[in-house]
Design a protein around this motif. Structure first.
Motif, PDB file in Angstrom:
ATOM      1  N   VAL A 185       0.831  -1.204   0.000  1.00 46.89           N
ATOM      2  CA  VAL A 185       0.000   0.000   0.000  1.00 46.89           C
ATOM      3  C   VAL A 185       0.866   1.255   0.000  1.00 46.89           C
ATOM      4  O   VAL A 185       0.611   2.201  -0.750  1.00 46.89           O
ATOM      5  N   PHE A 186       1.914   1.279   0.808  1.00 45.30           N
ATOM      6  CA  PHE A 186       2.797   2.446   0.834  1.00 45.30           C
ATOM      7  C   PHE A 186       3.541   2.607  -0.481  1.00 45.30           C
ATOM      8  O   PHE A 186       3.776   3.722  -0.939  1.00 45.30           O
ATOM      9  N   ARG A 187       3.939   1.494  -1.108  1.00 42.94           N
ATOM     10  CA  ARG A 187       4.564   1.581  -2.431  1.00 42.94           C
ATOM     11  C   ARG A 187       3.583   2.134  -3.451  1.00 42.94           C
ATOM     12  O   ARG A 187       3.977   2.853  -4.377  1.00 42.94           O
ATOM     13  N   SER A 188       2.296   1.822  -3.290  1.00 40.92           N
ATOM     14  CA  SER A 188       1.279   2.375  -4.190  1.00 40.92           C
ATOM     15  C   SER A 188       1.163   3.882  -4.000  1.00 40.92           C
ATOM     16  O   SER A 188       1.052   4.631  -4.977  1.00 40.92           O
ATOM     17  N   ALA A 214      10.924   2.730  14.000  1.00 42.98           N
ATOM     18  CA  ALA A 214      12.072   1.854  14.221  1.00 42.98           C
ATOM     19  C   ALA A 214      11.660   0.413  14.503  1.00 42.98           C
ATOM     20  O   ALA A 214      12.393  -0.513  14.187  1.00 42.98           O
ATOM     21  N   SER A 215      10.497   0.202  15.086  1.00 42.89           N
ATOM     22  CA  SER A 215      10.066  -1.154  15.405  1.00 42.89           C
ATOM     23  C   SER A 215       9.298  -1.801  14.258  1.00 42.89           C
ATOM     24  O   SER A 215       8.840  -2.934  14.389  1.00 42.89           O
ATOM     25  N   ALA A 216       9.162  -1.115  13.136  1.00 44.13           N
ATOM     26  CA  ALA A 216       8.420  -1.640  11.994  1.00 44.13           C
ATOM     27  C   ALA A 216       9.225  -2.706  11.267  1.00 44.13           C
ATOM     28  O   ALA A 216      10.429  -2.844  11.459  1.00 44.13           O
ATOM     29  N   ALA A 217       8.535  -3.447  10.420  1.00 43.12           N
ATOM     30  CA  ALA A 217       9.188  -4.482   9.625  1.00 43.12           C
ATOM     31  C   ALA A 217      10.219  -3.855   8.696  1.00 43.12           C
ATOM     32  O   ALA A 217      10.129  -2.683   8.331  1.00 43.12           O
ATOM     33  N   THR A 218      11.190  -4.644   8.304  1.00 42.70           N
ATOM     34  CA  THR A 218      12.257  -4.160   7.436  1.00 42.70           C
ATOM     35  C   THR A 218      11.714  -3.627   6.120  1.00 42.70           C
ATOM     36  O   THR A 218      12.194  -2.617   5.594  1.00 42.70           O
ATOM     37  N   SER A 219      10.697  -4.283   5.582  1.00 37.35           N
ATOM     38  CA  SER A 219      10.133  -3.829   4.310  1.00 37.35           C
ATOM     39  C   SER A 219       9.500  -2.449   4.449  1.00 37.35           C
ATOM     40  O   SER A 219       9.611  -1.615   3.546  1.00 37.35           O
ATOM     41  N   LEU A 220       8.868  -2.172   5.567  1.00 42.46           N
ATOM     42  CA  LEU A 220       8.280  -0.850   5.783  1.00 42.46           C
ATOM     43  C   LEU A 220       9.354   0.214   5.972  1.00 42.46           C
ATOM     44  O   LEU A 220       9.198   1.347   5.520  1.00 42.46           O
ATOM     45  N   GLN A 221      10.443  -0.144   6.637  1.00 41.63           N
ATOM     46  CA  GLN A 221      11.539   0.803   6.791  1.00 41.63           C
ATOM     47  C   GLN A 221      12.164   1.127   5.434  1.00 41.63           C
ATOM     48  O   GLN A 221      12.525   2.273   5.168  1.00 41.63           O
ATOM     49  N   ALA A 222      12.270   0.118   4.567  1.00 46.65           N
ATOM     50  CA  ALA A 222      12.823   0.349   3.231  1.00 46.65           C
ATOM     51  C   ALA A 222      11.917   1.262   2.415  1.00 46.65           C
ATOM     52  O   ALA A 222      12.395   2.151   1.700  1.00 46.65           O
ATOM     53  N   VAL A 223      10.610   1.082   2.527  1.00 47.69           N
ATOM     54  CA  VAL A 223       9.678   1.937   1.800  1.00 47.69           C
ATOM     55  C   VAL A 223       9.756   3.365   2.331  1.00 47.69           C
ATOM     56  O   VAL A 223       9.693   4.326   1.566  1.00 47.69           O
TER      57      VAL A 223
END
Length: 93
Positions: free
Chosen positions: A43-46, A63-72
């Protein structure tokens, strides 16, 4: 027997370029934590593909988010031209 892929429709919409439709179809019942993090990343990539970089201020991208969310989040920071914040990973993530 394999379990059904609950995110198939969402991924399909994203890969076809129907970003607004992907954003509108985020209500998927029965997701575990890993699938919910993947849903949020799609959704964030969208949002980023549509030119809206609101992932920077979303609480799930901390900081506690998943790695994929941090990358986005880093992608959104980079695309906004906020290079100083993107390089300051320890403080911003």
């Amino acid at each position: 027997m394999a379990s059904p892929d609950l995110l198939f429709n969402l991924r399909n919409l994203f890969y076809l370029g129907a970003y607004q439709a992907a954003i509108n179809n985020i209500d998927i019942p029965g997701l575990d934590a890993a699938a919910a993090a993947e849903r949020d990343a799609i959704v964030f990539r969208s949002y980023i593909a549509l030119g809206s970089y609101q992932v920077r201020t979303h609480p799930a991208s901390g900081a506690s988010a998943a790695t994929s969310l941090q990358a986005v989040k880093l992608l959104a920071l980079y695309l906004t031209g906020d290079k100083v914040s993107a390089l300051d990973l320890n403080c911003r993530l």
